[in-house]
Design an enzyme around this catalytic site. Structure first.
Site, mmCIF file in Angstrom:
data_model
loop_
_atom_site.group_PDB
_atom_site.id
_atom_site.type_symbol
_atom_site.label_atom_id
_atom_site.label_comp_id
_atom_site.label_asym_id
_atom_site.label_seq_id
_atom_site.Cartn_x
_atom_site.Cartn_y
_atom_site.Cartn_z
ATOM 1 N N ALA A 89 0.826 -1.208 0.000
ATOM 2 C CA ALA A 89 0.000 0.000 0.000
ATOM 3 C C ALA A 89 0.859 1.255 0.000
ATOM 4 O O ALA A 89 0.580 2.229 -0.715
ATOM 5 C CB ALA A 89 -0.941 -0.006 1.207
ATOM 6 N N ASP A 90 1.915 1.249 0.801
ATOM 7 C CA ASP A 90 2.826 2.397 0.840
ATOM 8 C C ASP A 90 3.495 2.609 -0.512
ATOM 9 O O ASP A 90 3.614 3.745 -0.994
ATOM 10 C CB ASP A 90 3.900 2.177 1.902
ATOM 11 C CG ASP A 90 3.386 2.338 3.316
ATOM 12 O OD1 ASP A 90 2.556 3.226 3.551
ATOM 13 O OD2 ASP A 90 3.813 1.566 4.193
ATOM 14 N N ILE A 91 3.959 1.519 -1.110
ATOM 15 C CA ILE A 91 4.657 1.636 -2.394
ATOM 16 C C ILE A 91 3.702 2.127 -3.471
ATOM 17 O O ILE A 91 4.056 2.988 -4.298
ATOM 18 C CB ILE A 91 5.285 0.288 -2.782
ATOM 19 C CG1 ILE A 91 6.388 -0.098 -1.784
ATOM 20 C CG2 ILE A 91 5.856 0.342 -4.196
ATOM 21 C CD1 ILE A 91 6.897 -1.517 -1.962
ATOM 22 N N ALA A 101 3.139 5.770 -2.993
ATOM 23 C CA ALA A 101 4.356 6.506 -3.335
ATOM 24 C C ALA A 101 4.488 6.688 -4.835
ATOM 25 O O ALA A 101 4.818 7.781 -5.322
ATOM 26 C CB ALA A 101 5.582 5.763 -2.798
#
Length: 406
Positions: free
Chosen positions: A177-179, A182
């Site tokens: 999810a973070d990637i 980003a």
């Protein structure tokens, strides 16, 4: 008029040279986005807390004493340690933003607005500024105030439900999810820079972890919406193709094999399994039959590959023109022969000395190589940046004495 393209020997500059980014960021989503910008030549000023900095600095000590997440996401940046709860700290950020092209933040929901550092406020004051708000669930709605750590968003988007074995769902082994967020923040900045080049105006960019990972769930989402049934969890296997799985080899390795059609199955049977009769046996001759008899199919493949070393199994599969791969762990990835052959490794500086790092995947042939700068120590550039916004040595000393800067 002559152009650089007319002179093949003239390397083009990195595309974001001359762009300044100010980031009030933490963890992975915003830092990984701004690292992409730094790699492409942007100057990235990372604003961190005075009491320990970005909390990702404390996740582990695996990278020679530094945190592996931090090393991965923060090379090439300047670190400015400020207390943003103090109006003097906020004033420093506002001065930096006044001369910046891009501002990025991923503070907890509502925190940036309370500090006057949300995209709407900053863009109203600076019409050319591109200001990115990265949130967990978006700026409004019933989930807006919820905590949004990567694993939680993996659950909310259904990624966990389609990952794992039939018996047990599992989260992805990377912060998916973070990637995802980003990379949408990164591409959003690039799109906004192109638009500013046409219109002369910047503007807000909104990215949420939920929206980003929900987009990446496109196949299982559309499969479920239109077919009515979510795809089954099958581990490394494929729900509608066989053989398609990992098979153990004689030396303890595992080989991934994917047979895409019945012609490939016949080649597998003849050249790898050395049982050509299986190519036309009605139990195995079609993919539908192999899926219906998956256990027998897998057993036949496992029996043959289990008698071979990993290298020999891969060689046979490749000679037969079949899709295959070695199941590697991160240690083996670090020594991957393809990465070595293509010279994808570099060294970056850090407070603990040189560290290995991969070149970013985006390559621009004919231009300069990605700028892979040092991983900064906390507050390494505080003094220089405070002087750059017009502060005297006495003013800087006062901020340090009062704990507003470090």
């Amino acid at each position: 008029m002559e152009h650089l393209a007319d002179h093949p020997s003239a390397a083009q500059p990195l595309p974001l040279e001359g762009i300044t980014v100010v980031a009030v960021e933490q963890a992975v989503a915003a830092p990984f986005a701004t690292r992409q910008l730094a790699d492409l030549g942007a100057r990235v000023i990372k604003v961190e807390r005075v009491d320990g900095g970005d909390f990702a600095r404390g996740y582990d000590t695996a990278a020679g004493g530094l945190a592996s997440h931090f090393v991965w996401c923060n090379r090439g940046k300047e670190s400015l340690a400020l207390d943003l709860k103090d109006p003097r700290g906020r004033e420093v950020v506002r001065r930096l933003v006044a001369d910046a092209d891009v501002f990025v933040q991923n503070l907890a929901h509502g925190a940036a607005a309370r500090l006057g550092l949300d995209a709407a406020t900053l863009c109203a004051d600076h019409p050319r500024l591109i200001a990115v708000d990265i949130s967990g669930y978006g700026p409004h709605g019933p989930y807006a105030d919820k905590r949004a750590y990567d694993m939680l968003v993996q659950c909310e988007t259904g990624l966990v439900s389609v990952t794992g074995t039939p018996e047990r769902p599992v989260k992805a082994g990377i912060p998916a999810a973070d990637i995802a967020a980003a990379m949408y923040a990164f591409s959003g900045v690039l799109a906004a820079l192109v638009r500013r080049g046409v219109t002369g105006r910047g503007g807000p960019v909104e990215v949420s972890l939920l929206d980003s990972l929900a987009e990446w769930m496109g196949h299982p989402l559309h499969h479920t919406m239109h077919d009515g049934e979510p795809p089954a969890r099958t581990g490394l296997a494929h729900p509608v193709i066989a053989p398609y799985d990992a098979y153990p080899t004689a030396d303890g390795g595992q080989v991934l094999l994917s047979v895409q059609n019945d012609r490939e199955w016949r080649r597998l049977a003849e050249q790898v399994l050395e049982r050509p009769e299986l190519g036309t046996d009605p139990v195995f001759a079609t993919n539908a039959a192999r899926v219906a008899h998956r256990a027998e199919t897998d057993a036949a493949v496992a029996r043959a590959l289990g008698a071979l070393d990993t290298g020999e199994a891969l060689a046979r599969l490749e000679r037969a023109g079949l899709a295959c791969a070695r199941l590697r762990d991160p240690r083996e990835l670090a020594e991957h022969p393809q990465l070595a052959a293509r010279d994808r490794w570099r060294q970056v500086g850090s407070p603990v000395g040189p560290l290995r790092a991969l070149l970013p995947p985006l390559t621009l042939p004919g231009g300069g190589e990605a700028r892979m700068g040092d991983v900064p120590a906390l507050g390494q550039h505080t003094g220089a940046l405070l002087r750059a916004v017009g502060m005297t040595d006495d003013e800087i000393a006062a901020l340090r004495r009062d704990g507003v800067a470090a």
